[in-house]
Design a protein around this motif. Structure first.
Motif, PDB file in Angstrom:
ATOM      1  N   GLU A   1      -2.776   6.192  -4.394  1.00  0.00           N
ATOM      2  CA  GLU A   1      -3.979   5.404  -4.099  1.00  0.00           C
ATOM      3  C   GLU A   1      -4.475   4.624  -5.309  1.00  0.00           C
ATOM      4  N   GLY A   2      -3.890   4.912  -6.471  1.00  0.00           N
ATOM      5  CA  GLY A   2      -4.290   4.216  -7.690  1.00  0.00           C
ATOM      6  C   GLY A   2      -5.556   4.740  -8.321  1.00  0.00           C
ATOM      7  N   THR A   3      -5.952   5.972  -7.998  1.00  0.00           N
ATOM      8  CA  THR A   3      -7.228   6.501  -8.502  1.00  0.00           C
ATOM      9  C   THR A   3      -7.071   7.753  -9.352  1.00  0.00           C
ATOM     10  N   LEU A   4      -5.840   8.167  -9.654  1.00  0.00           N
ATOM     11  CA  LEU A   4      -5.659   9.390 -10.442  1.00  0.00           C
ATOM     12  C   LEU A   4      -6.075   9.131 -11.891  1.00  0.00           C
ATOM     13  N   PRO A   5      -6.935   9.985 -12.466  1.00  0.00           N
ATOM     14  CA  PRO A   5      -7.449   9.737 -13.824  1.00  0.00           C
ATOM     15  C   PRO A   5      -6.465  10.168 -14.912  1.00  0.00           C
ATOM     16  N   TYR A   6      -5.408   9.396 -15.094  1.00  0.00           N
ATOM     17  CA  TYR A   6      -4.476   9.686 -16.186  1.00  0.00           C
ATOM     18  C   TYR A   6      -5.220   9.619 -17.520  1.00  0.00           C
ATOM     19  N   GLY A   7      -4.724  10.368 -18.479  1.00  0.00           N
ATOM     20  CA  GLY A   7      -5.371  10.412 -19.787  1.00  0.00           C
ATOM     21  C   GLY A   7      -6.523  11.388 -19.845  1.00  0.00           C
TER      22      GLY A   7
ATOM     23  N   LYS B   1      -1.151  12.135  -4.253  1.00  0.00           N
ATOM     24  CA  LYS B   1      -1.900  11.311  -3.300  1.00  0.00           C
ATOM     25  C   LYS B   1      -2.826  10.338  -4.045  1.00  0.00           C
ATOM     26  N   LEU B   2      -3.538  10.844  -5.059  1.00  0.00           N
ATOM     27  CA  LEU B   2      -4.427   9.979  -5.837  1.00  0.00           C
ATOM     28  C   LEU B   2      -3.627   8.964  -6.648  1.00  0.00           C
ATOM     29  N   HIS B   3      -2.460   9.363  -7.128  1.00  0.00           N
ATOM     30  CA  HIS B   3      -1.588   8.414  -7.834  1.00  0.00           C
ATOM     31  C   HIS B   3      -1.216   7.250  -6.921  1.00  0.00           C
TER      32      HIS B   3
ATOM     33  N   ARG C   1       6.090  19.335  -0.257  1.00  0.00           N
ATOM     34  CA  ARG C   1       5.119  18.707   0.645  1.00  0.00           C
ATOM     35  C   ARG C   1       5.014  17.211   0.364  1.00  0.00           C
ATOM     36  N   VAL C   2       5.056  16.851  -0.901  1.00  0.00           N
ATOM     37  CA  VAL C   2       5.028  15.435  -1.288  1.00  0.00           C
ATOM     38  C   VAL C   2       6.250  14.713  -0.728  1.00  0.00           C
TER      39      VAL C   2
ATOM     40  N   GLN D   1       0.836  -1.194   0.000  1.00  0.00           N
ATOM     41  CA  GLN D   1       0.000   0.000   0.000  1.00  0.00           C
ATOM     42  C   GLN D   1       0.871   1.244   0.000  1.00  0.00           C
ATOM     43  N   ALA D   2       0.311   2.313  -0.532  1.00  0.00           N
ATOM     44  CA  ALA D   2       1.033   3.582  -0.531  1.00  0.00           C
ATOM     45  C   ALA D   2       1.231   4.058   0.900  1.00  0.00           C
ATOM     46  N   PRO D   3       2.374   4.684   1.192  1.00  0.00           N
ATOM     47  CA  PRO D   3       2.581   5.203   2.545  1.00  0.00           C
ATOM     48  C   PRO D   3       1.577   6.294   2.869  1.00  0.00           C
ATOM     49  N   ALA D   4       1.116   6.286   4.104  1.00  0.00           N
ATOM     50  CA  ALA D   4       0.225   7.358   4.533  1.00  0.00           C
ATOM     51  C   ALA D   4       1.022   8.636   4.698  1.00  0.00           C
ATOM     52  N   ALA D   5       0.284   9.760   4.777  1.00  0.00           N
ATOM     53  CA  ALA D   5       0.952  11.049   4.955  1.00  0.00           C
ATOM     54  C   ALA D   5       1.846  10.991   6.180  1.00  0.00           C
ATOM     55  N   GLY D   6       3.066  11.451   6.028  1.00  0.00           N
ATOM     56  CA  GLY D   6       4.011  11.456   7.135  1.00  0.00           C
ATOM     57  C   GLY D   6       4.837  10.195   7.238  1.00  0.00           C
ATOM     58  N   GLU D   7       4.554   9.183   6.385  1.00  0.00           N
ATOM     59  CA  GLU D   7       5.293   7.936   6.425  1.00  0.00           C
ATOM     60  C   GLU D   7       6.171   7.817   5.193  1.00  0.00           C
ATOM     61  N   SER D   8       7.302   7.147   5.355  1.00  0.00           N
ATOM     62  CA  SER D   8       8.170   6.860   4.222  1.00  0.00           C
ATOM     63  C   SER D   8       7.787   5.515   3.637  1.00  0.00           C
TER      64      SER D   8
END
Length: 372
Positions: free
Chosen positions: A315-321, A311-313, A73-74, A33-40
């Motif tokens: 999470e796998g939900t960023l609408p590329y394209g 963040k959406l990337h 910030r990222v 899973q993607a790291p949560a905010a503040g986590e590496s």
């Protein structure tokens, strides 16, 4: 003797097989899973690698600096490895620098901004189908020859409804210009200075002028263009000319050129409205006199949009394209309500701005746009 050894070995194997069959099944390993905010990123896992390509230089205290805050910030909150490359202010070198960056830098996402980079990115992105690209403040033409069919499916374009935020700036300027405040005159005249006469800057001005007219139908708005994003002397010259014509508030939409507008406001005892970032708070430590003359800023929240996209990337939900337009409702734009705004703005003007914002959000006000 050999027979007894064979029987014994066979018995041991049977017992081992029975024990294995009775053991509890092993649970499958959880998906990464993607790291949560503040986590590496977890140990041993490659962190997200991001390159921010700037077709210009940092230090404008506005647009590119806002994007850089989002990238930082990222890095801080997601543990991403980030690198920023400044390509300089000479446009003739931008495409070569972009190609060199793509070929020689290790990245998962490349972040690029402004309309000047559209054609370059349309040619570049299809060559790297396994990489991802963000383009902020302009869209690639997904249906155009360079991108179709689906050649730019790895590009996410971020647009901003700068006309909405600028509408609020226009309401504010029109209401403030006749207030009994030192530095204001009784004439209903305000101004604006754009970097170049291009659609995105016209979109700012269209919203600004509509908000001003809706507040005061008799108001006069002076509109001028500097023809440059990095010429503070020109910005100062244009602002001083507008102040001399009766404007007491000038909205700067000119990047680094806009620094000259702040200089003129401080020298002439007039006022300015900043752009893209909360510019009063950015410059107050270096120049408190200028900061005190910036009534508010129309913030194009490039930083928030980049953070949101990454963040959406993850999470796998960023609408590329696709291209997304972010307005007041999405936090893409807004008016700075900082300590300077709070201190100098009368309550009735604050209420007027808040009401206009509510009406945009609920659809009662439809803001005009320069884009058709």
């Amino acid at each position: 003797m050999r027979r007894h050894w064979t029987i014994g070995f066979t018995l041991i194997m049977v017992i081992a097989l029975i024990a294995a069959a009775c053991a509890a099944p092993t649970a499958p390993a959880p998906a990464a899973q993607a790291p949560a905010a503040g986590e590496s990123a977890p140990a041993g896992e490659q962190p997200l690698r991001i390159v921010h390509f700037v077709n210009g230089v940092l230090g404008d205290k506005s647009f590119f600096d806002s994007a850089q805050r989002g990238v930082q910030r990222v890095a801080d909150e997601f543990g991403a490895q980030t690198k920023t490359i400044e390509a300089g202010i000479d446009p003739t070198g931008w495409e070569a620098a972009l190609i060199d960056t793509a070929a020689n830098e290790e990245f998962d996402i490349m972040i690029v901004g402004t309309f000047q980079m559209v054609e370059y990115l349309e040619r570049l992105a299809p060559q790297y189908p396994d990489k991802k690209f963000f383009l902020y403040d302009a869209p690639v033409n997904y249906e155009g020859e360079a991108c179709a069919p689906n050649k730019c499916a790895n590009v996410y374009s971020i647009l901003y409804k700068q006309n909405e935020g600028s509408y609020l700036a226009g309401v504010y300027a029109a209401a403030m210009t006749t207030q009994d405040i030192e530095g204001m005159n009784p004439e209903s005249i305000i101004g604006s200075v754009g970097g170049q006469e291009i659609p995105v800057i016209l979109d700012f001005m269209v919203g600004y002028e509509q908000g001003a007219r809706d507040t005061n139908p008799d108001i006069q708005v002076i509109r001028q263009f500097a023809g440059s994003w990095n010429d503070p002397a020109k910005g100062k010259e244009l602002a001083k000319a507008q102040y001399s014509q009766g404007a007491d508030i000038v909205f700067q939409i000119a990047g680094g050129t806009g620094q000259g507008v702040f200089e003129a406001a401080a020298e002439d005892g007039r006022y300015a409205i900043g752009v893209d970032s909360d510019q009063a708070l950015i410059i107050e430590s270096a120049n408190p006199e200028q900061a005190a003359r910036i009534l508010t800023s129309m913030m194009k929240n490039v930083d928030n949009s980049i953070y949101r996209g990454v963040k959406l990337h993850l999470e796998g939900t960023l609408p590329y394209g696709t291209a997304e337009a972010l307005g007041i409702a999405e936090g893409g734009v807004g008016l700075a309500r900082n300590k300077y705004y709070e201190a100098i703005t009368p309550d009735e003007v604050k209420a007027l701005v808040d009401e206009a914002e509510r009406k945009i959000l609920n659809g009662e006000i439809i803001v005009e746009t320069a884009f058709q």
